[in-house]
Scaffold this active site. Sequence first.
Site, short mmCIF file in Angstrom:
data_model
loop_
_atom_site.label_atom_id
_atom_site.label_comp_id
_atom_site.label_asym_id
_atom_site.label_seq_id
_atom_site.Cartn_x
_atom_site.Cartn_y
_atom_site.Cartn_z
N ASN A 51 0.87 -1.17 0.00
CA ASN A 51 0.00 0.00 0.00
C ASN A 51 0.91 1.23 0.00
O ASN A 51 1.50 1.55 1.02
CB ASN A 51 -0.87 -0.07 1.27
N TRP A 52 1.04 1.87 -1.14
CA TRP A 52 2.00 2.98 -1.27
C TRP A 52 1.45 4.29 -0.72
O TRP A 52 2.13 5.31 -0.75
CB TRP A 52 2.46 3.11 -2.73
N LYS A 53 0.22 4.28 -0.27
CA LYS A 53 -0.39 5.46 0.36
C LYS A 53 -0.16 6.72 -0.48
O LYS A 53 -0.14 6.64 -1.70
CB LYS A 53 0.12 5.60 1.80
N HIS A 88 -9.87 1.09 4.67
CA HIS A 88 -8.61 1.19 5.41
C HIS A 88 -8.83 2.08 6.64
O HIS A 88 -9.60 3.03 6.59
CB HIS A 88 -7.53 1.79 4.51
N GLU A 132 -7.12 4.37 7.84
CA GLU A 132 -6.84 5.79 7.59
C GLU A 132 -8.03 6.46 6.90
O GLU A 132 -8.29 7.64 7.12
CB GLU A 132 -5.54 5.94 6.76
N GLU A 172 -5.72 -5.01 10.50
CA GLU A 172 -4.59 -4.15 10.86
C GLU A 172 -4.88 -3.43 12.17
O GLU A 172 -5.71 -2.52 12.20
CB GLU A 172 -4.37 -3.09 9.78
N GLY A 182 2.23 2.12 10.74
CA GLY A 182 3.20 3.21 10.62
C GLY A 182 3.95 3.54 11.90
O GLY A 182 4.59 4.57 11.99
N SER A 196 3.09 -2.27 10.23
CA SER A 196 4.55 -2.38 10.41
C SER A 196 5.11 -3.75 10.03
O SER A 196 6.01 -4.27 10.70
CB SER A 196 4.94 -2.00 11.83
N GLY A 244 2.74 -1.18 4.26
CA GLY A 244 2.80 0.25 3.93
C GLY A 244 4.23 0.69 3.70
O GLY A 244 4.79 0.48 2.63
N GLY A 245 4.84 1.27 4.72
CA GLY A 245 6.19 1.87 4.61
C GLY A 245 7.21 0.98 3.93
O GLY A 245 7.96 1.42 3.05
P1 PGA Z 1 2.57 0.17 7.61
O1 PGA Z 1 1.13 0.40 6.96
O2 PGA Z 1 3.12 -1.11 7.04
O3 PGA Z 1 3.39 1.39 7.20
O4 PGA Z 1 2.39 0.07 9.09
C1 PGA Z 1 0.27 -0.67 6.74
C2 PGA Z 1 -1.06 -0.17 6.19
O5 PGA Z 1 -1.55 0.86 6.69
O6 PGA Z 1 -1.63 -0.76 5.26
#
Ligand code: PGA
Length: 243
Positions: free
Chosen positions: A12-14, A98, A100, A155, A161, A201, A222-223
């Site tokens: 997920n490149w956000k 998600h 977020e 999640e 994050g 994470s 994500g990251g």
């Molecule tokens: P993260 O994000 O790996 O940076 O914690 C995961 C996500 O929100 O899908």
Amino acid sequence: MNKNRTPMIAGNWKMHLNVKEAGELALALKKGLDPDLKHEVLVAPTFTNLWAVHAALAGSNILLSSQDVHWEEKGAFTGAVSPSQVKDAGCTHAIIGHSERRKVFLETDEVINKKLKALEEREAQQTFRVLETQLTGAFAGLKVEELPRVVIAYEPVWAIGTGKTATPEQAQDAHLFVRRQMEKLYGKDYANRVRILYGGSVKAENIDSLMSQPDIDGALVGGESLKADKFLRVIHFQEVLAR
Ligand code: PGA
């Protein structure tokens, strides 16, 4: 993982990367991917990068996803993108609901339910209560025949994050709970088939132990998915078959 379900690793490149950077990352992944890989790999760039990444991924099996989608096909919805538009840009999948989107854009279970129809806690009780409400709300009114391609991501919000990951055992407990909820809603057969990804994470260092749990069918990353070498290590997790 469980050999009856095909694992999926999703990046997920956000809201990161410009067109050029996203295309380059996609090319690096394509180049570094084991051609004999048996599981699914998916990337979710921002809307503006979808088409470029689709072009960069041509000739590979890497799947493309949007990070969100609106529930209507077209109309006066400034800023929104429809399911057919993301499909046209090369997507086979869309992430919806998600945390977020829920937190920053105030999306509710009803909104997520509408989207699904168109296509934080680590105090145990609290976690399970939240999961139950979210699953019941998001899947309301959907029949099992409408869900063949749904992949669920669990999640814990405190892990997204933050560099803090649930232990493999904590994650396994939550995944089993999610699977049981799906069994209540749709029966054992569907519950045994549906894939549940872990997110929060996920890193090169923890993917192997997470994937060794029987109800963890992959990861939403994500990251760590923004760096080709790290994400490739996550993709090529060590396949220690769960008990
Ligand atoms: P993260 O994000 O790996 O940076 O914690 C995961 C996500 O929100 O899908």
